[in-house]
Design a protein around this motif. Sequence first.
Motif, PDB file in Angstrom:
ATOM      1  N   TRP A  38       7.357   8.506  65.407  1.00  0.00           N
ATOM      2  CA  TRP A  38       7.379   9.928  65.728  1.00  0.00           C
ATOM      3  C   TRP A  38       8.034  10.678  64.584  1.00  0.00           C
ATOM      4  N   ASP A  39       7.796  12.006  64.518  1.00  0.00           N
ATOM      5  CA  ASP A  39       8.536  12.836  63.568  1.00  0.00           C
ATOM      6  C   ASP A  39      10.018  12.714  63.899  1.00  0.00           C
ATOM      7  N   ASP A  72      10.134  22.692  62.917  1.00  0.00           N
ATOM      8  CA  ASP A  72       9.386  22.291  61.730  1.00  0.00           C
ATOM      9  C   ASP A  72      10.276  22.115  60.502  1.00  0.00           C
ATOM     10  N   GLY A  93       9.332  21.869  56.549  1.00  0.00           N
ATOM     11  CA  GLY A  93       9.279  20.414  56.638  1.00  0.00           C
ATOM     12  C   GLY A  93      10.455  19.702  56.013  1.00  0.00           C
ATOM     13  N   GLU A 132       4.112   8.253  58.228  1.00  0.00           N
ATOM     14  CA  GLU A 132       4.120   8.489  56.786  1.00  0.00           C
ATOM     15  C   GLU A 132       4.246   7.185  55.993  1.00  0.00           C
ATOM     16  N   VAL A 144      12.399  16.169  57.222  1.00  0.00           N
ATOM     17  CA  VAL A 144      11.619  15.665  58.346  1.00  0.00           C
ATOM     18  C   VAL A 144      10.817  14.440  57.882  1.00  0.00           C
ATOM     19  N   ARG A 145      10.996  13.354  58.608  1.00  0.00           N
ATOM     20  CA  ARG A 145      10.169  12.160  58.373  1.00  0.00           C
ATOM     21  C   ARG A 145       8.983  12.230  59.315  1.00  0.00           C
ATOM     22  N   ARG A 146       7.783  12.285  58.752  1.00  0.00           N
ATOM     23  CA  ARG A 146       6.591  12.462  59.565  1.00  0.00           C
ATOM     24  C   ARG A 146       6.137  11.146  60.185  1.00  0.00           C
TER      25      ARG A 146
END
Length: 466
Positions: free
Chosen positions: A62-63, A123, A153, A161, A156-158
């Motif tokens: 998850w983000d 975000d 962003g 990724e 934030v770890r997407r």
Amino acid sequence: MHAPHAPAGHDADRPGLVPVADHLAHVLSRTGLVRELEVDVLDAPGRRLARDVSAAIAVPPWDNSAMDGYAVHHADVADASPEHPVTLRIVADLPAGSALDPALGPGEAARIMTGAPLPSASDAVVQLEHTDRTDPVAPLADTVTVLRAPTPGMHVRRAGEDRRPGDLLVPAGTLVTGPVLAALVSAGVTRVWLRERPRVTVISTGDELAAPGAPLRRGAIPDSNSLLLAQLVREAGGELQGVRRVRDDAAEVRARVLGATAQCGARPHVIVLTGGVSQGAFDPVKQAFAGSDRVRFVSVAMQPGKPQAFGRFGEPPDHGLGDPAGPERDGALVFGLPGNPVSAWVSFHVFVRPALLTMAGAPDHVVTPPRLRAVVETGWRTPGGRDQYLPARIRPAGPGDPGEAGGLLVSPAAALGSRSNLVASLALANGYAIVPTADQAARGGAPVAPGDVVDVVLTSLEPARA
């Protein structure tokens, strides 16, 4: 087939000597893969993957936040600065592991710790140091003032990724180490296909051999070879099935080999014998296989390690190797190595280890270890007419050393050079130097001298002591 890692040069004026590369190529041409097993991922460490493994879940799933700070709407704080701070109302507290997904309205934020899932409505993350609330363990306040604007962003770890579901995670042939296991588990993998460990029996021969620690009669020596080879088998990823010591008696040697390959249960894939493969009057291994066309005895153009035996013998291993119609069904691989310990050590690294790694499905760059270049620190003599494999101390060059800083230096492990009986000096070796016959001829038979540059292969990642 894997490309041989040994130099092919040999003395054309020495008929009957087999080039190292040719003997290795013959060994690998007769070597198949051990069977595949599906196991729980937690049972995988120390073995090699038989099949590619793909990610089962996204990594990360998850983000999530890359910083301790505050999850925000970027639009709320896009113009924040020390001169124009922006104050937000704190509506939630999100530690790592939290399952909350709080709604964030305009002008609202959530305190968030590193690794915690990012609210769906957020975000960006403002790190603690860019706010007036810098203590991560302080009681949750009602508001936070942002003193520096994040980029969209930021921190934030997407989700996905690193890997998305279905992405290649680890290719076949990879050894499952700690980092590999962590990658597998992180990507939701629970079962993997592995190669079983090649099963190996070690047999040392010689009337002179005494059990380690036993009193020595005149003419006897401790049996170090069996222990040396047993440990090398383990380090190469093999499963040691047994270690045997036999007298210089051809019938006993043959009985031991036949007994190992005919035993009930899991029979060995490989039998490694040491001693008795040369031209001596009492060489039992050669006598044991006399008249057999399944094990061949050759003189290899290398020093040490000239006398070698290789073939297949006995009943095939249970569960088979590779294609049941191929030569691997002709019994266990049999290696006959010289009895001198340095010769046995060199021969194992040059011939047996590549075979064990091939059986386990290791990739070419592992089966064929890289040859590096090193500056000679202490010189040595070469044999002439045969490729030299010298147990060596290999270390990084430091300030004041010859060669470039960070390069490699090499010296003989033994003060007496490459004599094949110097077993105690093997303790200092973390690799070997290779001096092909062509190089020896180019220097006119002169010794390798300080400042020369030679090829080396590391057998241990632990640097040698200076």
